[in-house]
Design a protein around this motif. Structure first.
Motif, PDB file in Angstrom:
ATOM      1  N   SER A   1      43.692  40.950  34.693  1.00 41.46           N
ATOM      2  CA  SER A   1      42.379  40.429  34.319  1.00 41.46           C
ATOM      3  C   SER A   1      41.556  40.144  35.575  1.00 41.46           C
ATOM      4  O   SER A   1      41.839  39.218  36.326  1.00 41.46           O
ATOM      5  N   PRO A   2      40.537  40.953  35.851  1.00 42.80           N
ATOM      6  CA  PRO A   2      39.809  40.796  37.115  1.00 42.80           C
ATOM      7  C   PRO A   2      39.015  39.480  37.188  1.00 42.80           C
ATOM      8  O   PRO A   2      38.722  39.004  38.285  1.00 42.80           O
ATOM      9  N   GLY A   3      38.701  38.895  36.028  1.00 46.49           N
ATOM     10  CA  GLY A   3      38.048  37.576  36.044  1.00 46.49           C
ATOM     11  C   GLY A   3      39.012  36.534  36.601  1.00 46.49           C
ATOM     12  O   GLY A   3      38.659  35.707  37.438  1.00 46.49           O
ATOM     13  N   TRP A   4      40.235  36.620  36.147  1.00 44.92           N
ATOM     14  CA  TRP A   4      41.280  35.709  36.626  1.00 44.92           C
ATOM     15  C   TRP A   4      41.540  35.925  38.115  1.00 44.92           C
ATOM     16  O   TRP A   4      41.699  34.978  38.877  1.00 44.92           O
ATOM     17  N   ILE A   5      41.555  37.187  38.550  1.00 43.88           N
ATOM     18  CA  ILE A   5      41.806  37.472  39.966  1.00 43.88           C
ATOM     19  C   ILE A   5      40.743  36.794  40.836  1.00 43.88           C
ATOM     20  O   ILE A   5      41.039  36.118  41.810  1.00 43.88           O
ATOM     21  N   LYS A   6      39.489  36.951  40.429  1.00 39.77           N
ATOM     22  CA  LYS A   6      38.431  36.362  41.265  1.00 39.77           C
ATOM     23  C   LYS A   6      38.510  34.838  41.202  1.00 39.77           C
ATOM     24  O   LYS A   6      38.253  34.144  42.188  1.00 39.77           O
ATOM     25  N   PHE A   7      38.901  34.339  40.059  1.00 39.64           N
ATOM     26  CA  PHE A   7      39.052  32.881  39.901  1.00 39.64           C
ATOM     27  C   PHE A   7      40.108  32.338  40.867  1.00 39.64           C
ATOM     28  O   PHE A   7      39.868  31.370  41.588  1.00 39.64           O
ATOM     29  N   ILE A   8      41.254  32.969  40.892  1.00 37.44           N
ATOM     30  CA  ILE A   8      42.333  32.448  41.761  1.00 37.44           C
ATOM     31  C   ILE A   8      41.962  32.647  43.234  1.00 37.44           C
ATOM     32  O   ILE A   8      42.257  31.803  44.086  1.00 37.44           O
ATOM     33  N   GLU A   9      41.242  33.729  43.521  1.00 40.81           N
ATOM     34  CA  GLU A   9      40.822  33.951  44.913  1.00 40.81           C
ATOM     35  C   GLU A   9      39.855  32.862  45.385  1.00 40.81           C
ATOM     36  O   GLU A   9      39.865  32.471  46.544  1.00 40.81           O
ATOM     37  N   HIS A  10      39.025  32.390  44.446  1.00 39.65           N
ATOM     38  CA  HIS A  10      38.078  31.324  44.811  1.00 39.65           C
ATOM     39  C   HIS A  10      38.746  29.953  44.833  1.00 39.65           C
ATOM     40  O   HIS A  10      38.559  29.185  45.759  1.00 39.65           O
ATOM     41  N   PHE A  11      39.480  29.657  43.780  1.00 38.25           N
ATOM     42  CA  PHE A  11      39.863  28.262  43.562  1.00 38.25           C
ATOM     43  C   PHE A  11      41.319  27.937  43.913  1.00 38.25           C
ATOM     44  O   PHE A  11      41.634  26.787  44.167  1.00 38.25           O
ATOM     45  N   TYR A  12      42.194  28.926  43.867  1.00 38.68           N
ATOM     46  CA  TYR A  12      43.600  28.671  44.207  1.00 38.68           C
ATOM     47  C   TYR A  12      44.145  29.734  45.157  1.00 38.68           C
ATOM     48  O   TYR A  12      45.196  30.322  44.893  1.00 38.68           O
ATOM     49  N   PRO A  13      43.451  29.985  46.265  1.00 39.30           N
ATOM     50  CA  PRO A  13      43.875  31.089  47.142  1.00 39.30           C
ATOM     51  C   PRO A  13      45.285  30.882  47.708  1.00 39.30           C
ATOM     52  O   PRO A  13      45.938  31.841  48.097  1.00 39.30           O
ATOM     53  N   GLU A  14      45.754  29.635  47.714  1.00 41.12           N
ATOM     54  CA  GLU A  14      47.101  29.395  48.242  1.00 41.12           C
ATOM     55  C   GLU A  14      48.173  30.009  47.335  1.00 41.12           C
ATOM     56  O   GLU A  14      49.342  30.057  47.705  1.00 41.12           O
ATOM     57  N   TYR A  15      47.756  30.467  46.159  1.00 43.45           N
ATOM     58  CA  TYR A  15      48.725  31.075  45.235  1.00 43.45           C
ATOM     59  C   TYR A  15      48.625  32.610  45.182  1.00 43.45           C
ATOM     60  O   TYR A  15      49.160  33.221  44.275  1.00 43.45           O
ATOM     61  N   LEU A  16      47.903  33.197  46.114  1.00 44.86           N
ATOM     62  CA  LEU A  16      47.706  34.654  46.036  1.00 44.86           C
ATOM     63  C   LEU A  16      49.029  35.423  46.101  1.00 44.86           C
ATOM     64  O   LEU A  16      49.158  36.489  45.501  1.00 44.86           O
TER      65      LEU A  16
END
Lengths: 570, 427
Positions: free
Chosen positions: A303-318
């Protein structure tokens, strides 16, 4: 219980019921604009005002709770006059300067303003149109915002903030200059927007729509030097028919394939094929992480919406994200390599178009990490436009199958369009790969349904696999907080849109919980009636590994089917 | 005529600073006796509320809600934290009485705030002051600072065991923030827009806690009620309008200023002619606006009525904030309407559609009308019907009253505003 009289009907309802809800009980649908189920109540449009006998002022039905012996008139003379006047006022500053704006609007067929106009019997327009001359926001790869059509009902603000937990929109300025905008007016492409498109689903007007690719697609369909390939996502087949007047959930897979051929696509492939491929890659990645002490939990990456979300808000979990590309990107990648090679077509002559229930896929297709896999992304709505422009009686077309090599899929792939579907598909394959036994009950019902957060424990041999399934980014945020607080999982499926792709931002309007459920049911029906229900048993999947990729997780597979992520600033 | 003095007692400078050589001296806390506060803190909360109720004090901000009742309800609410808020966002056109009190008798206002907070059981208080009020802010900030030093704020005030923290919040120039729920949002750091009522601030106000919001003059009046007793206060004024009121006189008169009047004892005409010294340059008085631009006008021939809530209501207007704006017949009615309409268009918060769009359209129509020098009958009907719609359906008082001025001009001067009609005015 509270006793009221509403339009002459006596009824008793629970305390706390609003007048709007009470009216529904007696089959009266009071017109509304700023009200939207599942969002906080705003009370701004005032279209829902009603008369309470004994009171001079009218009261908004959406915010007013019933009181004992209330006598409510939902359509008295006073109410009707006020509603018409408010509506006239809204319309006057809604970009109606008669440049045929209504006909050319994104929402020409499903505008809520038009619905309300009909509902209140708008008969005349006494006011001058007021031009506002705002500039469109075209900064985003996925979504266009047209402030001149915005009525400032704030449904987008509330959807983004309350349901998706993102909050890129805000109100600025005062009085009639009040506008909805983004931080420092930077535009949707320059803020923390996940491109999920749920704001479009919330908007009552044409102020928000996807960034259109269909004109470019028409261009390449008319270019005979190009080999134009199209792929269709699982959730499109259960929603497309709504654009042609069918009940939500009506399946139109075969008709859609036929229509795409009539539009001129050279090949029609199924994104389901690469959904099965995703399961092979992602399933093996999961097993590898579990067996070799890899980073857990592993998050899905479709889900690319989720990908951008985690990149913005939880990048420590990439590092927790699966490195698998999404099925859309995988199909583009194998079309321009495997298929091109098999058919002897120069990859540079191939144009890959995808039809997605999603607006974020447009952004995904231009990510530099996997640029050129997919050239254009159409939403379900854009495909409806194209088929209509071709004047096709789509529902009466003879059903046709997908093209060979990348057109066969398992039922596990169909349910990718549902929240929980990727999880279920992965479990079917992981179980059999790990235990080397046949899975008897294929239905993992614990991960089905529209609940925002679902958890399950599944016994796979010696392993008790702890899984979580989340849809809606607000819920994703909540799950991330649980993980930060110590919750442990092996595998987490996250989809940006409530209900999963069936409720995607590119799906037909309206999309609401009831409609999403109907689409989901159809996906599970398709799965149930397929004889092939496990990704690893898909013969075309076996073929592509045998002829081209080798093993799941091979070097070739990594080169084509895996990707990387970036840390973004908030 | 003599001014009944309650609120203005202790002010010996009375606008001496205006245009003069020396600005008025700043009030000195050491010269002020806080005996009323001391007395109040010795009373039970219920006793104070009983006094205010008996005095029948109505809120002086404009809406006129009974203060004692508000406090009684606030006291009855159970909560961990309650708030008392002094609304000093005085922004109604032509209103400057609160500024006058804050600059000249800040300690009376301070006492009022502390008494009110004590009465409802609030240990946190705020004064929300209009952003443009630089001098009142300086004076009052100093008053708060001094009061903390003297033990009049903070813990165990005057040994009573009552604690109160008071903070001053500076507004940022939005008229809507004088509306109590928008004011609460503003203090919370949110966009200044009205909230949906119910719940009322008394139930769920600042940070969702029970909150009483009272105007500056109201709180100063409470202090006076405690000082002279409800019985004496009640003996002033009329049945529905007890006590005195600060009137802000401005416009086309010789002596603008703040005057204190006993309700019912003087007519509006007397206020204009005797306090205000009559219209300037012997111009003919055309009408007055009795309570700021959100109230309906009263034409010259209707001014021979005692100044109080009931007569003004009968005349189709209201006391409002007490801002009497006098208008002579040298003005163009269309200019006036465009100006007032522009004010409301700019100041509507932009939340509810009838107010936001209605005021925009009315302004648009009025500009057209001003250009061509008159209304068509259809335009009058449209403005009236928009006005009625805003009045019946707007979210808060701003919208509901925003067309009172324009509507009342149309009603009182139909021949003058209609295109081609007889024009009696010298425009």
């Amino acid at each position: 219980m509270v006793k009221i009289n509403i339009d002459g009907q006596e009824l008793e309802l629970e305390a706390g019921t609003t007048i709007l809800e009470a009216a529904n009980e007696v089959q009266v649908n009071i017109p509304t604009l700023c009200y939207l189920e599942d969002l906080s109540v705003y009370g701004g449009c005032r279209l829902c005002v009603v008369e309470i006998i004994g009171e001079e002022m009218l009261r908004p039905a959406c915010t007013t709770e019933i009181e004992d012996d209330m006598q409510i008139k939902t359509h008295s003379k006073k109410v009707r006059e006020v509603r018409r006047n408010i509506f006239e006022l809204i319309i006057s500053s809604h970009d109606i300067d008669c440049k045929l704006n209504c006909l050319t609007c994104a929402r020409s067929t499903n505008c809520e303003l038009r619905d309300v106009g009909e509902q209140i019997d708008m008969q005349e327009m006494r006011l001058d149109a007021i031009e506002r001359n705002y500039v469109d926001d075209s900064s985003s790869h996925s979504i266009v915002r047209k402030p001149n059509k915005c009525i400032a009902c704030t449904r987008c603000i509330r959807k983004c903030e309350e349901v998706q937990g993102v909050g890129i929109f805000t109100k600025a300025n005062r009085g009639p200059e009040t506008v909805i905008t983004t931080f420092k007016d930077r535009g949707m492409g320059n803020v923390d927007c996940t491109n999920c498109g749920q704001c479009i689903q919330a908007c009552p007007t044409g102020a928000l729509h996807e960034s259109y690719h269909y004109n470019s697609v028409w261009h390449f369909l008319n270019d005979s030097s190009k080999f134009v390939v199209v792929q269709t996502a699982p959730a499109v087949r259960v929603a497309l028919s709504e654009g042609f007047g069918e009940q939500p959930g009506t399946v139109a897979t075969g008709q859609m394939v036929a229509a795409l051929r009539r539009l001129g696509f050279d090949r029609v492939f199924d994104t389901n094929f690469t959904a099965d491929l995703t399961i092979m890659e992602e399933g093996h990645e999961l097993i590898d992480r579990i067996q070799n002490d890899g980073q857990l939990p592993m998050f899905t990456s479709c889900s690319p919406g989720w990908i951008k979300f985690i990149e913005h808000f939880y990048p420590e979990y990439l590092d927790n994200l699966s490195t698998c590309k999404s099925p859309q990107q995988m199909l583009g990648a194998v079309t321009k390599s495997y298929y091109a090679e098999q058919q002897g077509i120069p990859p540079e002559d191939i144009v890959v178009v995808s039809v997605m229930p999603c607006t974020a896929k447009k952004f995904e297709s231009v990510r530099p990490e996997m640029d050129k896999d997919v050239d254009f992304v159409l939403t379900t709505r854009e495909l409806i436009r194209m088929i209509k422009e071709f004047s096709l009686d789509m529902m009466n077309l003879a059903e046709e199958p997908y093209d060979k090599l990348m057109g066969t899929s398992s039922g596990a792939a169909d349910i990718f369009g549902a929240s929980g579907g990727v999880m279920e598909a992965a479990l079917r394959t992981a179980y059999e790969v790990i235990t080397e036994e046949e899975l008897e009950n294929l239905d993992f019902t614990a991960v089905r349904g529209t609940n925002g957060i679902k958890e399950a424990e599944v016994e796979i041999g010696d392993l008790t696999l702890k899984a979580a399934v989340v849809s809606g980014l607000g819920n994703a945020k909540e799950l991330m907080e649980r993980i930060e607080a110590g919750a442990e999982y092996h595998f987490v499926e996250i989809m940006a849109c409530p209900g999963g792709c069936a409720g995607g931002g590119g799906q037909p309007i309206p999309t609401n919980q009831e409609i999403v459920e109907q689409r989901l049911n159809s996906l599970y029906e398709i799965d149930k009636h397929k004889s092939l229900r496990k990704s690893h048993q898909n013969p075309e999947i076996k073929q592509i590994y045998a002829e081209y990729l080798g093993e799941p997780g091979s070097e070739k597979a990594h080169e084509l089917l895996h990707t990387s992520y970036v840390v973004r600033n908030i | 005529m003599e001014e009944k003095i309650l609120l203005k007692e202790g002010i010996d400078i009375d606008l001496k600073g205006r245009g003069g050589d020396t600005p008025p001296a700043e009030p000195n806390i050491n010269e002020y006796d806080f005996f009323v506060l001391e007395e109040a803190l010795n009373l039970d909360r219920e006793e104070i509320i009983e006094q205010i109720k008996e005095a029948y004090l109505k809120g002086r901000g404009g809406a006129g809600f009974p203060t004692g009742l508000k406090w009684e309800m606030a006291l009855a609410e159970e909560a961990e934290q309650k708030y008392m808020i002094c609304n000093a966002d005085e922004a109604e056109t032509g209103t400057f009485k609160d500024r006058y009190l804050l600059e000249n008798v800040p300690f009376k206002v301070l006492e009022g705030i502390i008494i009110g907070a004590y009465a409802i059981g609030a240990e946190q208080a705020y004064i929300y002051m209009r952003g443009e009020y630089a001098r009142p802010r300086n004076v009052f900030s100093k008053a708060i600072e001094e009061a903390y030093k003297q033990g009049l704020l903070g813990e165990d005030i005057l040994g009573s065991g009552f604690n109160l923290e008071l903070r001053l919040i500076k507004g940022a120039g939005a008229y809507i923030c004088g509306e109590e729920t928008a004011l609460l949002n503003s203090i919370e750091g949110k966009r200044g827009r009205s909230r949906t009522k119910p719940p009322y601030p008394i139930q769920k106000g600042l940070f969702d806690q029970p909150t009483a919001v009272n105007n500056v003059e109201t709180l100063a009046s409470c202090r006076e009620i405690i000082r002279i007793g409800a019985k004496e206060y009640k003996s002033l004024g009329t049945k529905e309008s007890r006590g005195t009121k600060l009137v802000c006189l401005s416009g086309d008169i010789w002596k603008p200023g703040v005057y204190e009047v006993e309700f019912g004892q003087v007519t509006i005409k007397e206020i204009v002619e005797e306090y205000g010294g009559g219209t300037r340059d012997d111009a003919q008085l055309k009408f007055i606006i009795p309570g700021g631009a959100s109230t309906s006008i009263l034409p010259a021939e209707k001014l021979d009525i005692p100044y109080c809530y009931e007569t003004l209501a009968q005349a189709g207007s209201s006391v409002g904030s007490g801002a009497i704006i006098v208008v002579d017949d040298s003005h163009n009615l269309f200019d006036l309407m465009v100006t007032v309409s522009r004010f409301f268009m700019d100041e509507t918060c932009g939340t509810c559609f009838p107010c936001k769009e209605g005021n925009r359209q009315v302004n648009h129509i009025l500009n057209k009308v001003a250009d061509k020098g008159g209304f068509s009958k259809e335009e009058v009907e449209i403005v009236k019907s928009i006005g009625r719609t805003i009045y019946l359906s707007a979210r808060c008082g701003l919208g509901q009253t925003s067309l009172n001025f324009i509507y009342s001009i149309l009603k009182n001067y139909p021949d003058e505003v209609l295109l081609g009609g007889d024009k009696h005015g010298k425009d």
